[in-house]
Design a protein around this motif. Structure first.
Motif, mmCIF file in Angstrom:
data_model
loop_
_atom_site.group_PDB
_atom_site.id
_atom_site.type_symbol
_atom_site.label_atom_id
_atom_site.label_comp_id
_atom_site.label_asym_id
_atom_site.label_seq_id
_atom_site.Cartn_x
_atom_site.Cartn_y
_atom_site.Cartn_z
ATOM 1 N N LEU A 155 1.747 6.748 -6.765
ATOM 2 C CA LEU A 155 0.375 7.703 -6.900
ATOM 3 C C LEU A 155 0.938 9.165 -6.993
ATOM 4 O O LEU A 155 0.666 10.106 -7.699
ATOM 5 C CB LEU A 155 -0.813 7.583 -6.095
ATOM 6 C CG LEU A 155 -2.195 8.266 -6.575
ATOM 7 C CD1 LEU A 155 -2.385 7.993 -7.895
ATOM 8 C CD2 LEU A 155 -3.034 7.611 -5.613
ATOM 9 N N GLN A 156 1.788 9.447 -5.807
ATOM 10 C CA GLN A 156 2.258 10.768 -5.443
ATOM 11 C C GLN A 156 3.193 11.218 -6.511
ATOM 12 O O GLN A 156 3.139 12.462 -7.108
ATOM 13 C CB GLN A 156 2.891 10.815 -4.090
ATOM 14 C CG GLN A 156 2.035 11.192 -2.971
ATOM 15 C CD GLN A 156 2.675 11.281 -1.694
ATOM 16 O OE1 GLN A 156 4.016 10.520 -1.236
ATOM 17 N NE2 GLN A 156 2.333 12.163 -0.826
ATOM 18 N N ASP A 157 4.019 10.113 -7.059
ATOM 19 C CA ASP A 157 5.044 10.482 -8.356
ATOM 20 C C ASP A 157 4.213 10.857 -9.321
ATOM 21 O O ASP A 157 4.687 11.975 -10.149
ATOM 22 C CB ASP A 157 5.890 9.382 -8.487
ATOM 23 C CG ASP A 157 6.800 9.090 -7.170
ATOM 24 O OD1 ASP A 157 6.793 9.971 -6.208
ATOM 25 O OD2 ASP A 157 7.250 7.949 -7.237
ATOM 26 N N LEU A 158 3.157 10.313 -9.543
ATOM 27 C CA LEU A 158 2.413 10.559 -10.775
ATOM 28 C C LEU A 158 1.790 11.991 -10.670
ATOM 29 O O LEU A 158 1.878 12.784 -11.745
ATOM 30 C CB LEU A 158 1.119 9.466 -11.234
ATOM 31 C CG LEU A 158 0.255 9.672 -12.194
ATOM 32 C CD1 LEU A 158 0.943 9.543 -13.605
ATOM 33 C CD2 LEU A 158 -0.877 8.711 -12.233
ATOM 34 N N TYR A 159 1.202 12.383 -9.849
ATOM 35 C CA TYR A 159 0.853 13.627 -9.492
ATOM 36 C C TYR A 159 1.783 14.627 -9.686
ATOM 37 O O TYR A 159 1.744 15.824 -10.279
ATOM 38 C CB TYR A 159 -0.014 13.743 -8.307
ATOM 39 C CG TYR A 159 -1.424 13.318 -8.162
ATOM 40 C CD1 TYR A 159 -2.246 14.184 -9.077
ATOM 41 C CD2 TYR A 159 -1.785 12.056 -7.593
ATOM 42 C CE1 TYR A 159 -3.620 13.600 -9.131
ATOM 43 C CE2 TYR A 159 -3.120 11.737 -7.560
ATOM 44 C CZ TYR A 159 -3.889 12.459 -8.329
ATOM 45 O OH TYR A 159 -5.340 11.882 -8.375
ATOM 46 N N GLN A 160 2.979 14.489 -9.085
ATOM 47 C CA GLN A 160 4.029 15.496 -9.255
ATOM 48 C C GLN A 160 4.897 15.648 -10.537
ATOM 49 O O GLN A 160 5.174 16.599 -11.193
ATOM 50 C CB GLN A 160 5.198 15.184 -8.245
ATOM 51 C CG GLN A 160 4.942 15.371 -6.751
ATOM 52 C CD GLN A 160 5.950 14.771 -5.869
ATOM 53 O OE1 GLN A 160 6.862 14.083 -6.152
ATOM 54 N NE2 GLN A 160 5.779 14.981 -4.363
ATOM 55 N N ARG A 161 4.498 14.539 -11.439
ATOM 56 C CA ARG A 161 4.988 14.793 -12.722
ATOM 57 C C ARG A 161 3.819 15.386 -13.714
ATOM 58 O O ARG A 161 4.501 15.728 -14.735
ATOM 59 C CB ARG A 161 5.082 13.174 -13.298
ATOM 60 C CG ARG A 161 6.389 12.781 -12.961
ATOM 61 C CD ARG A 161 6.961 11.675 -13.521
ATOM 62 N NE ARG A 161 5.931 10.367 -13.770
ATOM 63 C CZ ARG A 161 5.817 9.538 -13.036
ATOM 64 N NH1 ARG A 161 6.598 9.130 -12.028
ATOM 65 N NH2 ARG A 161 4.804 8.480 -13.396
ATOM 66 N N LEU A 162 2.783 15.781 -13.161
ATOM 67 C CA LEU A 162 1.744 16.444 -13.877
ATOM 68 C C LEU A 162 2.183 17.774 -14.396
ATOM 69 O O LEU A 162 3.064 18.352 -13.566
ATOM 70 C CB LEU A 162 0.535 16.649 -13.324
ATOM 71 C CG LEU A 162 -0.552 15.490 -13.306
ATOM 72 C CD1 LEU A 162 -1.676 15.683 -12.216
ATOM 73 C CD2 LEU A 162 -0.972 15.150 -14.382
ATOM 74 N N LEU B 170 0.776 -1.658 -0.065
ATOM 75 C CA LEU B 170 0.038 -0.104 0.030
ATOM 76 C C LEU B 170 1.056 1.373 0.169
ATOM 77 O O LEU B 170 0.725 2.181 -0.729
ATOM 78 C CB LEU B 170 -1.080 0.247 1.141
ATOM 79 C CG LEU B 170 -2.141 1.257 1.337
ATOM 80 C CD1 LEU B 170 -3.005 1.000 0.205
ATOM 81 C CD2 LEU B 170 -2.780 1.060 2.454
ATOM 82 N N GLY B 171 2.027 1.328 0.814
ATOM 83 C CA GLY B 171 2.857 2.411 0.575
ATOM 84 C C GLY B 171 3.389 2.565 -0.527
ATOM 85 O O GLY B 171 3.668 3.817 -0.931
ATOM 86 N N SER B 172 3.809 1.500 -1.251
ATOM 87 C CA SER B 172 4.603 1.736 -2.676
ATOM 88 C C SER B 172 3.438 2.209 -3.606
ATOM 89 O O SER B 172 3.887 3.123 -4.281
ATOM 90 C CB SER B 172 5.082 0.251 -2.801
ATOM 91 O OG SER B 172 5.327 0.444 -4.130
ATOM 92 N N PHE B 173 2.254 1.797 -3.481
ATOM 93 C CA PHE B 173 1.177 2.159 -4.582
ATOM 94 C C PHE B 173 1.150 3.690 -4.195
ATOM 95 O O PHE B 173 1.000 4.506 -5.027
ATOM 96 C CB PHE B 173 -0.003 1.322 -4.269
ATOM 97 C CG PHE B 173 -1.127 1.975 -4.782
ATOM 98 C CD1 PHE B 173 -1.163 1.838 -6.353
ATOM 99 C CD2 PHE B 173 -2.143 2.589 -4.629
ATOM 100 C CE1 PHE B 173 -2.261 2.380 -7.245
ATOM 101 C CE2 PHE B 173 -3.352 2.911 -5.274
ATOM 102 C CZ PHE B 173 -3.256 3.015 -6.642
ATOM 103 N N HIS B 174 0.895 4.087 -3.037
ATOM 104 C CA HIS B 174 0.705 5.675 -2.725
ATOM 105 C C HIS B 174 2.008 6.541 -3.094
ATOM 106 O O HIS B 174 1.633 7.385 -3.645
ATOM 107 C CB HIS B 174 0.595 5.543 -1.108
ATOM 108 C CG HIS B 174 0.387 6.902 -0.493
ATOM 109 N ND1 HIS B 174 -0.620 7.808 -0.767
ATOM 110 C CD2 HIS B 174 1.121 7.863 0.307
ATOM 111 C CE1 HIS B 174 -0.514 8.744 -0.288
ATOM 112 N NE2 HIS B 174 0.411 8.870 0.384
ATOM 113 N N GLN B 175 3.165 5.907 -2.573
ATOM 114 C CA GLN B 175 4.081 6.644 -3.355
ATOM 115 C C GLN B 175 4.084 6.792 -4.840
ATOM 116 O O GLN B 175 4.495 7.709 -5.433
ATOM 117 C CB GLN B 175 5.480 6.031 -2.956
ATOM 118 C CG GLN B 175 6.863 6.904 -3.334
ATOM 119 C CD GLN B 175 6.765 8.225 -2.638
ATOM 120 O OE1 GLN B 175 6.473 8.429 -1.540
ATOM 121 N NE2 GLN B 175 7.078 9.169 -3.401
#
Length: 186
Positions: free
Chosen positions: A20-27, A13-18
């Motif tokens: 997702l955060q990386d994806l948002y930061q690359r927007l 879950l922590g890996s998935f959350h990270q």
């Protein structure tokens, strides 16, 4: 039922959350700006509606409706609904536990601390751990914020003000999502 150890599930879950955060930061910043503006407009509209309804209904402290609306407003209606459910369940559990604790020992910090901890644990036991902090916040408001009158009226008033804020946020995000879908379909 999945028999994997909790440690492994938390790691995944922590890996998935990270990720997702990386994806948002690359927007691109323009996408982040539009998302931020959209959320700001929705939160402001929901807070204004919640505060206005609270004033109209003569609640004791209408600003709780505005604060709740801001707290539960999310980018999508579905996320706002999930956040709202957590908020109302947390507030209901917290209010119930706070009333009980208040009747056992008014103005006693140790009882407040125990009551707050019980409200969080109960949320986890009821499988709504995400409502735990909201429950503890309600306990804190009911038991520590100075007020006139019995604790049960404060608890019920807070629950009403929270409900006004939730209703406002749900209405605003529902309308915003409908408008967004209509704009994207044209």
């Amino acid at each position: 039922m999945n028999e994997r150890p909790i440690r492994e599930l938390r790691r995944e879950l922590g890996s998935f959350h990270q990720q997702l955060q990386d994806l948002y930061q690359r927007l691109p910043w323009s996408h982040r700006l539009v998302n931020g503006l959209s959320l700001a407009v929705q939160a402001l509209a929901a807070a204004s509606l919640g505060y206005g309804l609270g004033l109209l209904l003569h609640t004791q402290q209408a600003f709780w409706g505005a604060l709740t609306a801001i707290a539960v407003t999310q980018q999508s209606y579905i996320d706002t609904r999930k956040s709202s459910i957590d908020q109302v369940l947390g507030a209901a559990i917290g209010a119930t536990i706070a009333i009980t604790g208040s009747y056992l020992a008014q103005d006693n910090y140790l009882v407040y601390a125990i009551t707050m901890a019980i409200s969080i644990v109960l949320c986890w036991l009821f499988n709504i751990g995400s409502a735990g902090k909201l429950s503890a916040t309600t306990v804190t408001i009911v038991m520590l914020v100075p007020h006139n009158g019995p604790f049960w009226t404060i608890a019920l008033t807070r629950l009403g003000e929270v409900t006004i804020g939730i209703g406002s946020a749900l209405l605003v995000t529902w309308v915003a999502n409908k408008l967004e879908k209509r704009l994207l379909d044209t």
